[in-house]
Write an enzyme that holds these catalytic residues in place. Structure first.
Site, short mmCIF file in Angstrom:
data_model
loop_
_atom_site.label_atom_id
_atom_site.label_comp_id
_atom_site.label_asym_id
_atom_site.label_seq_id
_atom_site.Cartn_x
_atom_site.Cartn_y
_atom_site.Cartn_z
N LYS A 85 2.01 -3.60 6.90
CA LYS A 85 2.46 -3.59 5.49
C LYS A 85 3.97 -3.36 5.45
O LYS A 85 4.68 -4.01 4.67
CB LYS A 85 1.73 -2.50 4.69
CG LYS A 85 0.26 -2.80 4.43
CD LYS A 85 0.06 -3.95 3.46
CE LYS A 85 -1.39 -4.37 3.36
NZ LYS A 85 -1.62 -5.68 2.74
N TYR B 60 -2.21 -1.08 11.11
CA TYR B 60 -2.40 -1.64 9.76
C TYR B 60 -1.23 -1.27 8.87
O TYR B 60 -0.64 -2.13 8.19
CB TYR B 60 -3.73 -1.14 9.15
CG TYR B 60 -3.81 -1.41 7.66
CD1 TYR B 60 -4.03 -2.70 7.18
CD2 TYR B 60 -3.63 -0.38 6.73
CE1 TYR B 60 -4.07 -2.95 5.81
CE2 TYR B 60 -3.67 -0.62 5.37
CZ TYR B 60 -3.89 -1.91 4.91
OH TYR B 60 -3.91 -2.15 3.56
N SER C 218 0.84 -1.20 0.00
CA SER C 218 0.00 0.00 0.00
C SER C 218 0.87 1.24 0.00
O SER C 218 1.98 1.24 0.56
CB SER C 218 -0.85 -0.03 1.27
OG SER C 218 -1.42 1.23 1.51
P1 NAD Z 1 -10.98 -7.32 1.27
O1 NAD Z 1 -11.22 -7.33 2.75
O2 NAD Z 1 -12.13 -7.07 0.38
O3 NAD Z 1 -10.28 -8.69 0.83
C1 NAD Z 1 -9.41 -9.40 1.67
C2 NAD Z 1 -9.86 -10.84 1.66
O4 NAD Z 1 -8.96 -11.62 2.47
C3 NAD Z 1 -11.26 -11.04 2.24
O5 NAD Z 1 -12.02 -11.84 1.36
C4 NAD Z 1 -11.02 -11.77 3.58
O6 NAD Z 1 -12.07 -12.65 3.90
C5 NAD Z 1 -9.72 -12.50 3.29
N1 NAD Z 1 -8.89 -12.79 4.48
C6 NAD Z 1 -8.50 -11.92 5.45
N2 NAD Z 1 -7.73 -12.57 6.35
C7 NAD Z 1 -7.61 -13.86 5.93
C8 NAD Z 1 -6.95 -15.00 6.43
N3 NAD Z 1 -6.24 -14.95 7.57
N4 NAD Z 1 -7.03 -16.16 5.73
C9 NAD Z 1 -7.74 -16.22 4.59
N5 NAD Z 1 -8.41 -15.18 4.07
C10 NAD Z 1 -8.34 -14.00 4.74
O7 NAD Z 1 -9.80 -6.25 1.00
P2 NAD Z 1 -9.25 -5.70 -0.36
O8 NAD Z 1 -9.60 -4.24 -0.45
O9 NAD Z 1 -9.59 -6.60 -1.48
O10 NAD Z 1 -7.68 -5.75 -0.06
C11 NAD Z 1 -6.86 -6.80 -0.54
C12 NAD Z 1 -5.43 -6.51 -0.16
O11 NAD Z 1 -5.03 -5.25 -0.68
C13 NAD Z 1 -5.16 -6.44 1.34
O12 NAD Z 1 -3.91 -7.01 1.60
C14 NAD Z 1 -5.15 -4.95 1.61
O13 NAD Z 1 -4.40 -4.64 2.76
C15 NAD Z 1 -4.48 -4.44 0.35
N6 NAD Z 1 -4.76 -3.03 0.07
C16 NAD Z 1 -6.05 -2.61 -0.04
C17 NAD Z 1 -6.32 -1.25 -0.28
C18 NAD Z 1 -7.73 -0.75 -0.40
O14 NAD Z 1 -7.95 0.46 -0.28
N7 NAD Z 1 -8.73 -1.60 -0.64
C19 NAD Z 1 -5.26 -0.34 -0.41
C20 NAD Z 1 -3.95 -0.81 -0.32
C21 NAD Z 1 -3.71 -2.16 -0.07
N1 UFG Z 2 -12.46 11.31 3.37
C1 UFG Z 2 -13.48 12.18 3.70
N2 UFG Z 2 -14.62 11.66 4.24
C2 UFG Z 2 -14.79 10.32 4.43
C3 UFG Z 2 -13.73 9.44 4.09
C4 UFG Z 2 -12.58 9.97 3.57
O1 UFG Z 2 -13.35 13.39 3.55
O2 UFG Z 2 -15.85 9.91 4.93
C5 UFG Z 2 -11.23 11.86 2.74
C6 UFG Z 2 -9.95 11.57 3.50
O3 UFG Z 2 -9.71 12.57 4.46
C7 UFG Z 2 -8.92 11.54 2.36
C8 UFG Z 2 -9.71 11.00 1.17
O4 UFG Z 2 -11.08 11.21 1.49
O5 UFG Z 2 -8.52 12.85 2.06
C9 UFG Z 2 -9.50 9.51 0.93
O6 UFG Z 2 -9.74 8.79 2.13
P1 UFG Z 2 -9.85 7.19 2.15
O7 UFG Z 2 -10.18 6.80 3.55
O8 UFG Z 2 -10.77 6.74 1.09
O9 UFG Z 2 -8.39 6.72 1.73
P2 UFG Z 2 -6.98 6.95 2.44
O10 UFG Z 2 -6.08 7.53 1.39
O11 UFG Z 2 -7.10 7.67 3.71
O12 UFG Z 2 -6.53 5.47 2.81
C10 UFG Z 2 -6.54 4.43 1.85
C11 UFG Z 2 -6.78 3.10 2.55
C12 UFG Z 2 -5.64 2.76 3.45
C13 UFG Z 2 -4.37 2.79 2.66
C14 UFG Z 2 -4.21 4.12 1.98
C15 UFG Z 2 -3.00 4.18 1.10
O13 UFG Z 2 -7.94 3.16 3.34
O14 UFG Z 2 -5.80 1.48 3.94
O15 UFG Z 2 -5.34 4.39 1.16
O16 UFG Z 2 -3.02 3.11 0.20
F1 UFG Z 2 -3.34 2.57 3.49
#
Ligand code: NAD
Ligand code: UFG
Length: 333
Positions: free
Chosen positions: A152, A148, A123
């Site tokens: 990472k 969290y 991330s």
């Molecule tokens: P998500 O929660 O939709 O998907 C994660 C999946 O992993 C889920 O289906 C959950 O059931 C499964 N899971 C969690 N722990 C597990 C375990 N111990 N064993 C087996 N399955 C397990 O999340 P996502 O948004 O698809 O994120 C996927 C990956 O990308 C994660 O590693 C997350 O940290 C990373 N990531 C997500 C974002 C974002 O904004 N969505 C940003 C940066 C990184």
């Molecule tokens: N924001 C609002 N109102 C809300 C939610 C968010 O104003 O209800 C704003 C935040 O302040 C930020 C922007 O919208 O300026 C985006 O916020 P998000 O929560 O959607 O995303 P972030 O960039 O804060 O965080 C996301 C993931 C994290 C990850 C990060 C970098 O949630 O897990 O991107 O990859 F670590």
């Protein structure tokens, strides 16, 4: 390739499973369904015409992972993790156990089965508060503002150390910026439990009438309109990035770090406006205090992914909003 996809029922994993099938690979999903629903597996089948192999199991279960990895697996894409920032502050042990513990268990199972190709979900959070924008892969890892984020940073270090000890490993580390949107079919998308933490799913619920208004966290940042700027990336573009990383580096040992974003930032107000246009709904908002831990702006330099992987994004903010709205407003749910 036969590819083990941990967390493949989740938001990004499910779109990547679709992309794997479309690219001619054979995904094998393992997911404990802690944050997803098994019905997604059937919907992947409806989109692609192929229902992927699915195993309900936890990546911390080394015995099950070793058995799965030993069944002809060529590579693994590791998505499985918990990702709720607020929950990670309240219950850090749960996050270190699931994310770091889960990664270590999965890696040892893969290695004992002779599988040494892994694509890892990282991330942009690992950069911490950026000193300079856009963010390049060579910039130093920063200081996380929550457990969290630390998981990472720790998992990336585990992967670098693993490669030092066994140089056969090929490990693309993909640092996602802000994944949003849904499959253009409207069949799969993001389905957060309860009140969403992230901006786009929150805006979507306001558009759908399930929540009252958006709270904009701060309008006094040093950005063009004062609200936070992020590099939103369509989840289908992100999914394709995984396939490119897998294909390009499959016989190329090393740790290969890539930013996956569009290279363009959009403000909170821009996103709200784009979603209003996509949904045809008025989206009321209120400016409130900044959210602790938020950075003013974050966007990627994506040149490395472009030159090494031949990857760039196809979808813009309007598509991200349109596809999210199609998913949120429509069948099949
Ligand atoms: P998500 O929660 O939709 O998907 C994660 C999946 O992993 C889920 O289906 C959950 O059931 C499964 N899971 C969690 N722990 C597990 C375990 N111990 N064993 C087996 N399955 C397990 O999340 P996502 O948004 O698809 O994120 C996927 C990956 O990308 C994660 O590693 C997350 O940290 C990373 N990531 C997500 C974002 C974002 O904004 N969505 C940003 C940066 C990184
Ligand atoms: N924001 C609002 N109102 C809300 C939610 C968010 O104003 O209800 C704003 C935040 O302040 C930020 C922007 O919208 O300026 C985006 O916020 P998000 O929560 O959607 O995303 P972030 O960039 O804060 O965080 C996301 C993931 C994290 C990850 C990060 C970098 O949630 O897990 O991107 O990859 F670590």
């Amino acid at each position: 390739m036969r590819v083990l996809v941990s967390g493949g029922v989740g938001f990004i994993g499910s779109h990547t499973v679709v992309a794997l099938i479309e690219a001619g690979h054979e995904p094998v999903i393992v997911d404990n369904l802690s944050n997803s629903d098994e019905s997604v597996v059937g919907r992947i089948g409806e989109i692609t015409g192929h229902v992927p192999e699915f195993h309900k199991a936890d990546v911390r279960d080394v015995e099950s992972m070793t058995e799965l990895a030993g069944a002809g697996i060529d590579a693994c894409i590791h998505f499985a993790a918990l990702k709720a920032v607020g929950e990670s502050v309240a219950d850090p042990m749960k996050y270190y156990d699931n994310n770091v513990g889960g990664t270590i268990a999965l890696l040892s199972a893969l290695e004992s089965a002779g599988v040494t190709r892994l694509v890892f979900s990282s991330s942009a959070t690992v950069y911490g508060d950026p000193e300079k924008l856009p963010l390049t892969e060579s910039m130093p890892i920063g200081v996380a503002t929550n457990p969290y984020g630390w998981t990472k940073i720790m998992m990336e270090q585990v992967l670098r150390d693993l490669h030092v000890a066994n140089e056969e490993w090929s490990i693309p580390i993909l640092r996602y910026f802000n994944p949003v949107g849904a499959h253009p079919s409207g069949m799969i998308g993001e389905d957060p439990q309860g009140i969403p933490n992230n901006l786009m799913p929150y805006v979507a619920k306001v558009a759908a009438g399930e929540l009252d208004h958006v709270r904009v966290f701060g309008a006094d940042y040093p950005t063009p309109d004062g609200t936070g700027v992020r590099d939103y990336i369509h989840v289908v573009d992100l999914a394709v990035g995984h396939i490119r990383a897998l294909d390009v580096h499959s016989d190329d040992p090393g740790v290969h770090v890539y930013n996956l974003g569009t290279g363009r930032g959009h403000s909170v107000l821009e996103l709200i406006k784009a979603y209003e246009e996509a949904s045809g709904r008025k989206i009321p908002y209120e400016i409130v205090e900044r959210r602790p831990g938020d950075v003013a702006a974050s966007f990627a330099d994506v040149q490395k992914a472009y030159s090494d992987l031949g990857w760039s994004t196809e979808f813009g903010l309007a598509d991200m909003c349109a596809h999210s709205w199609k998913w949120v407003s429509g069948a099949p749910r």
